[in-house]
Design an enzyme around this catalytic site. Structure first.
Site, PDB file in Angstrom:
ATOM      1  N   ASP A 113       0.816  -1.176  -0.007  1.00 46.24           N
ATOM      2  CA  ASP A 113      -0.012  -0.177   0.033  1.00 46.24           C
ATOM      3  C   ASP A 113       0.804   1.325  -0.009  1.00 46.24           C
ATOM      4  O   ASP A 113       1.598   1.215   1.051  1.00 46.24           O
ATOM      5  CB  ASP A 113      -0.791   0.019   1.235  1.00 46.24           C
ATOM      6  CG  ASP A 113      -1.737   1.158   1.440  1.00 46.24           C
ATOM      7  OD1 ASP A 113      -1.839   2.030   0.344  1.00 46.24           O
ATOM      8  OD2 ASP A 113      -2.113   1.367   2.477  1.00 46.24           O
ATOM      9  N   ASN A 173      -0.193   4.468  -0.314  1.00 51.27           N
ATOM     10  CA  ASN A 173      -0.937   5.955   0.222  1.00 51.27           C
ATOM     11  C   ASN A 173      -1.701   5.627   1.467  1.00 51.27           C
ATOM     12  O   ASN A 173      -2.407   6.562   1.472  1.00 51.27           O
ATOM     13  CB  ASN A 173      -1.782   6.392  -1.038  1.00 51.27           C
ATOM     14  CG  ASN A 173      -2.882   5.348  -1.415  1.00 51.27           C
ATOM     15  OD1 ASN A 173      -3.020   4.196  -0.685  1.00 51.27           O
ATOM     16  ND2 ASN A 173      -3.845   5.963  -2.091  1.00 51.27           N
ATOM     17  N   ASP A 193      -3.986   3.830   2.607  1.00 51.10           N
ATOM     18  CA  ASP A 193      -5.506   3.511   2.663  1.00 51.10           C
ATOM     19  C   ASP A 193      -5.777   2.005   3.225  1.00 51.10           C
ATOM     20  O   ASP A 193      -6.724   1.644   3.029  1.00 51.10           O
ATOM     21  CB  ASP A 193      -6.340   4.030   1.588  1.00 51.10           C
ATOM     22  CG  ASP A 193      -6.050   3.137   0.509  1.00 51.10           C
ATOM     23  OD1 ASP A 193      -4.955   2.451   0.456  1.00 51.10           O
ATOM     24  OD2 ASP A 193      -6.474   3.387  -0.669  1.00 51.10           O
ATOM     25  N   ASP A 208      -1.605  -1.255  -3.890  1.00 50.55           N
ATOM     26  CA  ASP A 208      -1.888  -0.413  -4.984  1.00 50.55           C
ATOM     27  C   ASP A 208      -0.778  -0.748  -6.178  1.00 50.55           C
ATOM     28  O   ASP A 208       0.252  -1.013  -5.723  1.00 50.55           O
ATOM     29  CB  ASP A 208      -2.371   0.964  -4.790  1.00 50.55           C
ATOM     30  CG  ASP A 208      -1.414   1.601  -3.947  1.00 50.55           C
ATOM     31  OD1 ASP A 208      -0.067   1.377  -4.262  1.00 50.55           O
ATOM     32  OD2 ASP A 208      -1.787   2.008  -2.737  1.00 50.55           O
ATOM     33  N   ASP A 232      -8.500 -15.206 -17.815  1.00 47.31           N
ATOM     34  CA  ASP A 232      -9.367 -15.987 -16.581  1.00 47.31           C
ATOM     35  C   ASP A 232     -10.488 -16.774 -17.049  1.00 47.31           C
ATOM     36  O   ASP A 232     -11.415 -16.250 -17.915  1.00 47.31           O
ATOM     37  CB  ASP A 232     -10.031 -14.533 -15.689  1.00 47.31           C
ATOM     38  CG  ASP A 232     -10.877 -15.095 -14.471  1.00 47.31           C
ATOM     39  OD1 ASP A 232     -10.065 -15.530 -13.806  1.00 47.31           O
ATOM     40  OD2 ASP A 232     -12.217 -14.685 -14.581  1.00 47.31           O
ATOM     41  N   GLU A 274      -6.216 -19.730 -17.808  1.00 41.91           N
ATOM     42  CA  GLU A 274      -6.558 -20.553 -16.609  1.00 41.91           C
ATOM     43  C   GLU A 274      -7.402 -21.586 -17.200  1.00 41.91           C
ATOM     44  O   GLU A 274      -8.761 -21.462 -17.375  1.00 41.91           O
ATOM     45  CB  GLU A 274      -7.446 -19.406 -15.645  1.00 41.91           C
ATOM     46  CG  GLU A 274      -7.607 -20.260 -14.292  1.00 41.91           C
ATOM     47  CD  GLU A 274      -8.848 -19.351 -13.474  1.00 41.91           C
ATOM     48  OE1 GLU A 274      -8.973 -19.840 -12.476  1.00 41.91           O
ATOM     49  OE2 GLU A 274      -9.654 -19.102 -13.970  1.00 41.91           O
TER      50      GLU A 274
HETATM   51  C1  GLC Z   1     -10.925 -17.149 -11.769  1.00 41.56           C
HETATM   52  C2  GLC Z   1     -10.298 -16.556 -10.769  1.00 41.56           C
HETATM   53  C3  GLC Z   1     -11.241 -16.545  -9.841  1.00 41.56           C
HETATM   54  C4  GLC Z   1     -12.408 -15.711  -9.840  1.00 41.56           C
HETATM   55  C5  GLC Z   1     -13.350 -16.438 -11.104  1.00 41.56           C
HETATM   56  C6  GLC Z   1     -14.450 -15.610 -11.706  1.00 41.56           C
HETATM   57  O1  GLC Z   1     -11.301 -18.597 -11.462  1.00 41.56           O
HETATM   58  O2  GLC Z   1      -9.223 -17.019 -10.455  1.00 41.56           O
HETATM   59  O3  GLC Z   1     -10.665 -15.789  -8.414  1.00 41.56           O
HETATM   60  O4  GLC Z   1     -13.453 -15.598  -8.844  1.00 41.56           O
HETATM   61  O5  GLC Z   1     -12.375 -16.424 -12.097  1.00 41.56           O
HETATM   62  O6  GLC Z   1     -13.744 -14.531 -12.382  1.00 41.56           O
HETATM   63 CA    CA Z   2      -3.416   1.939  -1.420  1.00 42.07          CA
END
Ligand code: GLC
Ligand code: CA
Length: 560
Positions: free
Chosen positions: A20, A22, A24, A28, A199, A256
C-alpha cells in the site's frame, strides 16, 4: 521455439495485498512500482497481476465495470504506465489478468442490456425464460445457488451467471462480444504489457440452456459438463488470440483452465494454433479420499495431497505436453489455500517449504509462484465466519453445526482451506502494519510468518532457498532437459532432468521421517550436489535424507 516466456519465472502479485503506497490499507500499483527492485534478486522476471480494472470489487476485481480503466483503489492510468515502464527498465515483464467470461452487473453493457431485448446490448449477455415460475434449468453456480437470477427491470427473463449473481456471463456466441474482447486485449497490449492471463476461458461456451443436468438432489447442481471445456471454447479462444497476436506476436497467453484434463491442455496449447501458450489446471493436486463423513461437506475440510496420485498426474502432464508445448509449475494461487497449509509439514514448515519448491520448480515448465510462498507463508486466520462474507461458508457451517462440530473447529477448518485467508497482505518487515501499510489492511487476516526483511538477512531462509533455486532453474538443463520420474520409494519424490551432456537427479523426502535410499550405480559419484535442504548424509552407495530434506545431484555425462 525460443519465445521469451520459455525462460519466464512468473510471480503472481495480488495487487490489493502486495504494498500500500498511500496509506488507505489497500495495496496498489504505485506500491508495486515501489517494490520493483524486490524481484530481480529473487530471480523472478515476470509479474502476473490479478485484475486491476475498474470494479465494484464484489469478487476482488474479477467483476469488471470498465475494461479500459484502472480501479481507483489501485491507482490511475498514469500509475499503470509508470509501473510498466519501470518494470521494463528492470527487465521485468508484465502479465495482466483478463476477465473474458463475465462483467460486473455495473458494466455499462449490462446496464444497457437491462433495457430489454430491443437494446443492442441485451444480446451481449445470456438470457432465458423460466418455466412455470421455475428457473430455466437446474445448473448451479460456482459461488453457490443457481446460475440464473432475475432482474426486476427485465420481465419473465433470467440472466446467466456462472459466478456471483452480480457477475453476468457474456454471450460469446455474439460476434460483437468477441470483437469487443479483442479490442480490450489490444488496448492493453498497445500500452506495453507482455502477456495476458485468461481468466476462466474454459467456460466461454455453454451447452443448450434448455436442459437439466442429472442429479438426485432438488437444488441446483454445478454442471461442468454443460459449461466447461465445450468444443466451441477452442474456436472462441483461437479467434481471440489470433486477433491479438496479429499485432502482438510476442504476447504470452497464459490460460486459466481450472478443470482441464491433460488432453484438453494439449488441445489448448496446440502449437501454431494461436491458442494458449501454456495453461494452469487445478487438476495437479488430487487429494486422498476422505473417510466418509457425508454429513459435513468436504469443501472446507483440509484434504491431504494424494502423493501417488500427484506423481501420476505430474508424469501424465510432463510426458503429454512435450516441447514445443509448454506447461506451468505452481503450488498455489489466489483461489486455493496456501501450499504451506495444504501440503507442507506442520512439524517441518521451513524444510517442507524449501523442499516443495525444489520438487516443483526444477521440473520442466514455467514456474508461477504465488506471492508470499517465497517466505513459506501459510494461510492466515480470520476471526469469525462472518468475515468471509461467503454463502458457501455459511452452508458449510450450518451442516457442520448440525453434525455437532464446535464453533472453534468450524472456524479452524474454514481458515485452513479458504482462498481468502491465502490473500493476506505481504509482511515486508516487523512492526506496525508489517511494512505493508500504515493503517489496518483491507482484509483483517492475521498472518504468521517471517517477513521479507528478516528473511533477506538470513542466508538460511526460505527466501534464500528460492533465490538459489531460481538461479539453478535458469540453466538449460532445468528449462529444456527431459524429465523422468524415478519412483524408487513411496516416501520419495525423485526425478531426473537430462540433456545430451548433463544430468540432474532431484531427491526429496516427502515424509516426516528420516529415510535412506540406495543410489543406483550411475548416481554413486555425482560431480556436484546443490540446494541441500535439511540433513543429507552421503554414504558410499546410499544417501540418508532427514525429514523433508532434499538435494540435487548433478553430473556431466548422461546415462539413461
Ligand atoms: C477465476 C479466478 C477467480 C474468480 C473467477 C471468476 O477462477 O481465478 O478468482 O473468482 O475466475 O472471475
Ligand atoms: Ca493504497
Amino acid at each position: 521455439m525460443g519465445e521469451w516466456y520459455d525462460n519466464a519465472i512468473v510471480y503472481q502479485v495480488y495487487p490489493k495485498s502486495f504494498k500500500d503506497s498511500n496509506g488507505d490499507g489497500i495495496g496498489d500499483l504505485a506500491g508495486i512500482t515501489e517494490k520493483l527492485d524486490y524481484f530481480t534478486p529473487l530471480g523472478v522476471n515476470t509479474l502476473w497481476l490479478n485484475p486491476i480494472f475498474k470494479s465494484p470489487q464484489v469478487d476482488n476485481g474479477y467483476d469488471v465495470s470498465d475494461f479500459y480503466g484502472i480501479d481507483p483503489q489501485l491507482g490511475t492510468m498514469h500509475d499503470f504506465d509508470t509501473l510498466v515502464s519501470e518494470a521494463h527498465a528492470r527487465g521485468l515483464r508484465i502479465v495482466l489478468d483478463m476477465v473474458l467470461n463475465h462483467t460486473s452487473d455495473q458494466h455499462p453493457w449490462f446496464q444497457q442490456a437491462l433495457q430489454g431485448p430491443q437494446n443492442p446490448y441485451y444480446d451481449y449477455y445470456i438470457w432465458a425464460n423460466g418455466h412455470a415460475g421455475q428457473r430455466p434449468n437446474n445448473w448451479g453456480s460456482f459461488f453457490g445457488g443457481s446460475v440464473w437470477t432475475q432482474h426486476p427491470q427485465v420481465k419473465d427473463r433470467y440472466y446467466f451467471h456462472l459466478f456471483e449473481r452480480r457477475m453476468p456471463d457474456l454471450n460469446w456466441r455474439n460476434p460483437l462480444v468477441r470483437g469487443e474482447m479483442i479490442k480490450v486485449a489490444n488496448f492493453w497490449a498497445d500500452r506495453g504489457i507482455d502477456g495476458l492471463r485468461l481468466d476462466a476461458f474454459i467456460h466461454l461456451a455453454k451447452a443448450d440452456l434448455h436442459q437439466n443436468y442429472p442429479t438426485t438432489g432438488a437444488g441446483p447442481v454445478v454442471a461442468e459438463g454443460m459449461f466447461a471445456n465445450l468444443p466451441a471454447v477452442q474456436s472462441y479462444l483461437a479467434e481471440f488470440v489470433a486477433g491479438i497476436k496479429a499485432d502482438h506476436p510476442d504476447l504470452f497467453i497464459l490460460g486459466e483452465a481450472a478443470s482441464a484434463t491433460v488432453n484438453l491442455a494439449a488441445d489448448y496449447t496446440r502449437p501454431h494454433a494461436d491458442m494458449a501458450d501454456a495453461v494452469i489446471s487445478f487438476r495437479y493436486f488430487p487429494t486422498e479420499p476422505h473417510a466418509a463423513r457425508t454429513a459435513v461437506p468436504q469443501n472446507y475440510q483440509p484434504q491431504r495431497l494424494d502423493w501417488l496420485g500427484f506423481k501420476q498426474v505430474m508424469t501424465d502432464w510432463q510426458q503429454t505436453l512435450l516441447a514445443p508445448r509448454r506447461l506451468t509449475l505452481y503450488w498455489g494461487n489466489h483461489d486455493m489455500a496456501r501450499v504451506a497449509t495444504r501440503v507442507g509439514s506442520r512439524r517441518y514448515p521451513q524444510r517442507s517449504a524449501k523442499s516443495l519448491a525444489t520438487l516443483m520448480y526444477l521440473q520442466r515448465g514455467i514456474p508461477v509462484l504465488y506471492y508470499g510462498d517465497e517466505l513459506g507463508l501459510s494461510n492466515g486466520t480470520l476471526a469469525s465466519l462472518a468475515a468471509f462474507g461467503d454463502p458457501t461458508v455459511t452452508a458449510f457451517a450450518n451442516a457442520a453445526r448440525a453434525a455437532g462440530w464446535s464453533p472453534e473447529r468450524i472456524l479452524e477448518n474454514v481458515n485452513a482451506t479458504h482462498k481468502l485467508t491465502a490473500r493476506a497482505p505481504l509482511p515486508w518487515s516487523d512492526g506496525v502494519g508489517h511494512g505493508f501499510s500504515t493503517v489496518a489492511p483491507w482484509l483483517a487476516v492475521t498472518q504468521e510468518g517471517t517477513p521479507v526483511a528478516d528473511q533477506m538477512a538470513d542466508a538460511d531462509s526460505v527466501w534464500h532457498h528460492y533465490q538459489a533455486l531460481f538461479q539453478l532453474k535458469q540453466q538449460p538443463l532445468f528449462t529444456t532437459g527431459a524429465w523422468q520420474l524415478q519412483d524408487w520409494a513411496p516416501w520419495l519424490y525423485a526425478y531426473t532432468r537430462t540433456t545430451e551432456h548433463e544430468q540432474a537427479l532431484i531427491l526429496v523426502n516427502i515424509s516426516d521421517r528420516k529415510q535412506t535410499l540406495t543410489l543406483p550405480a550411475a548416481w554413486q559419484h555425482p560431480a556436484a550436489s546443490k540446494l541441500p535442504v535439511g540433513s543429507v548424509a552421503r554414504h558410499t552407495d546410499s544417501v540418508t535424507l532427514g525429514p523433508w530434506s532434499s538435494v540435487v545431484y548433478m553430473k556431466k555425462e548422461t546415462t539413461n
